[in-house]
Scaffold this motif. Structure first.
Motif, mmCIF file in Angstrom:
data_model
loop_
_atom_site.group_PDB
_atom_site.id
_atom_site.type_symbol
_atom_site.label_atom_id
_atom_site.label_comp_id
_atom_site.label_asym_id
_atom_site.label_seq_id
_atom_site.Cartn_x
_atom_site.Cartn_y
_atom_site.Cartn_z
ATOM 1 N N ARG A 74 0.813 -1.221 0.000
ATOM 2 C CA ARG A 74 0.000 0.000 0.000
ATOM 3 C C ARG A 74 0.847 1.272 0.000
ATOM 4 O O ARG A 74 0.341 2.340 -0.344
ATOM 5 C CB ARG A 74 -0.916 0.025 1.242
ATOM 6 C CG ARG A 74 -1.818 -1.173 1.418
ATOM 7 C CD ARG A 74 -2.783 -1.376 0.279
ATOM 8 N NE ARG A 74 -3.738 -2.424 0.569
ATOM 9 C CZ ARG A 74 -3.582 -3.702 0.244
ATOM 10 N NH1 ARG A 74 -2.486 -4.082 -0.407
ATOM 11 N NH2 ARG A 74 -4.504 -4.603 0.529
ATOM 12 N N PRO A 77 1.484 3.065 -3.864
ATOM 13 C CA PRO A 77 0.438 3.946 -4.409
ATOM 14 C C PRO A 77 0.314 5.276 -3.675
ATOM 15 O O PRO A 77 0.104 6.318 -4.309
ATOM 16 C CB PRO A 77 -0.832 3.100 -4.266
ATOM 17 C CG PRO A 77 -0.355 1.691 -4.314
ATOM 18 C CD PRO A 77 0.972 1.706 -3.615
ATOM 19 N N SER A 78 0.434 5.253 -2.340
ATOM 20 C CA SER A 78 0.346 6.505 -1.586
ATOM 21 C C SER A 78 1.483 7.448 -1.948
ATOM 22 O O SER A 78 1.266 8.646 -2.162
ATOM 23 C CB SER A 78 0.354 6.219 -0.079
ATOM 24 O OG SER A 78 -0.840 5.602 0.332
ATOM 25 N N TRP A 147 -6.540 2.034 -10.753
ATOM 26 C CA TRP A 147 -5.102 2.005 -10.475
ATOM 27 C C TRP A 147 -4.479 0.896 -11.303
ATOM 28 O O TRP A 147 -5.056 -0.187 -11.444
ATOM 29 C CB TRP A 147 -4.837 1.777 -8.997
ATOM 30 C CG TRP A 147 -3.466 2.199 -8.546
ATOM 31 C CD1 TRP A 147 -2.424 1.406 -8.184
ATOM 32 C CD2 TRP A 147 -2.995 3.540 -8.424
ATOM 33 N NE1 TRP A 147 -1.341 2.157 -7.834
ATOM 34 C CE2 TRP A 147 -1.663 3.484 -7.972
ATOM 35 C CE3 TRP A 147 -3.567 4.789 -8.655
ATOM 36 C CZ2 TRP A 147 -0.890 4.618 -7.748
ATOM 37 C CZ3 TRP A 147 -2.808 5.919 -8.429
ATOM 38 C CH2 TRP A 147 -1.491 5.835 -7.981
ATOM 39 N N SER A 159 -2.889 9.079 -11.349
ATOM 40 C CA SER A 159 -2.644 9.930 -10.176
ATOM 41 C C SER A 159 -2.778 11.419 -10.459
ATOM 42 O O SER A 159 -2.770 12.215 -9.517
ATOM 43 C CB SER A 159 -1.232 9.655 -9.622
ATOM 44 O OG SER A 159 -0.245 10.082 -10.550
ATOM 45 N N LEU A 229 0.265 10.557 4.604
ATOM 46 C CA LEU A 229 0.031 9.164 4.231
ATOM 47 C C LEU A 229 -1.379 8.720 4.587
ATOM 48 O O LEU A 229 -2.015 7.959 3.851
ATOM 49 C CB LEU A 229 1.053 8.255 4.923
ATOM 50 C CG LEU A 229 2.485 8.309 4.408
ATOM 51 C CD1 LEU A 229 3.395 7.490 5.302
ATOM 52 C CD2 LEU A 229 2.562 7.796 2.973
ATOM 53 N N GLU A 236 -8.080 8.601 -1.858
ATOM 54 C CA GLU A 236 -7.788 7.198 -2.163
ATOM 55 C C GLU A 236 -9.062 6.367 -2.207
ATOM 56 O O GLU A 236 -9.182 5.463 -3.047
ATOM 57 C CB GLU A 236 -6.820 6.632 -1.123
ATOM 58 C CG GLU A 236 -5.432 7.238 -1.189
ATOM 59 C CD GLU A 236 -4.470 6.623 -0.198
ATOM 60 O OE1 GLU A 236 -3.279 7.004 -0.209
ATOM 61 O OE2 GLU A 236 -4.898 5.761 0.597
ATOM 62 N N GLY A 243 -3.967 2.676 -1.370
ATOM 63 C CA GLY A 243 -2.910 3.274 -0.568
ATOM 64 C C GLY A 243 -3.092 3.053 0.920
ATOM 65 O O GLY A 243 -4.002 2.348 1.374
#
Length: 292
Positions: A74, A77-78, A147, A159, A229, A236, A243
């Protein structure tokens, strides 16, 4: 300690959630034994402390997957969203803050501050819904959600709209704060001395003022990084980005304590690391250190 207490006294019994609606007392008791939550609180707390020390939080209660694997999958992606966002927001806010500080008190300065106040008053949900509807659904410029598997595809395709939304949400308060930092430095004696010596205003602003104002700016940016985050969980969730923030929401919904406590500990550790890095960066930008 706070996470442990809140989960055990407020969070409810995860055995009931995992067992489902058609469960019986025997199934619930078996699940509680498998999860170890039938142990006394002091035993559970000792296990929690050992997990913090070793950074080994076992497996997810809901999926059975290793918590370290969940966090690792995860994080990418974040960061794909947050790293470009932080860079763009910081540099754009600094440039705009220098500009409005240079014309402080003017109509342009007032208009920018009014626009920032209006922008800060709008909920992030409004930004998400409006941007998704017009830019993704109506105009088809970006995907509504999703994604991919490759970094380039995610960075250049999926993104972009989330970054634009988060930039629209975050630029107003950041600009106002940076403007305050810069105005504090403009009123210092060394700026008046530089002007008295005939130094050009552009050099004063971009070299001397910005260098001294960069100390609180660095503090603000570095202290915000770990929180970002988790703070982007709405974006998200709406854009189906797998994420850290989205995982926190899913873990809370499932009462998945291993994932919750792991993310909490990791964010706390990241906060301490970034605070240390902030102190080290002070040595490079503080003019007073350079003069010694």
């Amino acid at each position: 300690m706070l996470v442990f207490i809140l989960f055990n006294w407020v969070g409810g019994d995860p055995a009931y959630i995992l067992a489902g609606k058609m469960s019986n007392p025997e199934q619930i008791a078996n699940i509680r034994t498998q999860l170890g939550i039938d142990q006394p609180y002091y035993v559970q707390l000792w296990i929690f402390i050992k997990q913090i020390v070793t950074f080994d939080f076992g497996s997810s209660w809901s999926t059975g997957e290793k918590v370290s694997s969940i966090i690792g999958s995860r994080l990418g992606p974040s960061l794909t969203v947050l790293i470009p966002l932080t860079i763009l927001e910081t540099f754009i806010a600094i440039a705009l803050a220098l500009g409005v500080a240079y014309v402080r008190g003017s109509l342009t300065d007032r208009m920018v501050m009014v626009a920032c106040t209006v922008g800060m008053s709008v909920s992030i949900l409004v930004y998400i819904i409006v941007f998704q509807y017009f830019f993704a659904y109506k105009l088809g410029l970006f995907p509504v959600q999703g994604w991919g598997d490759s970094l380039s595809e995610n960075l250049l395709h999926y993104s972009i709209l989330p970054i634009i939304i988060l930039l629209a949400v975050g630029i107003a308060p950041t600009l106002r704060l940076f403007r305050t930092f810069i105005l504090d430095e403009i009123n210092q004696d060394y700026v008046r001395t530089a002007r008295a010596k005939g130094m050009k205003e552009g050099r004063i602003m971009w070299v001397h003022v910005l260098r001294n104002a960069s100390i609180p700016i660095i503090t603000y940016v570095m202290s915000n990084l770990p929180a970002l985050l988790i703070g982007a969980f709405l974006v998200e969730r709406f854009f189906s980005i797998p994420g850290i923030g989205r995982e926190v929401i899913l873990a809370v919904e499932r009462s998945d304590f291993p994932v919750i406590k792991a993310i909490t500990v990791y964010v706390a550790a990241a906060t301490m690391v970034f605070n240390l890095l902030t102190d080290l960066m002070y040595q490079a930008v503080d003019p007073r250190v350079q003069l010694k």
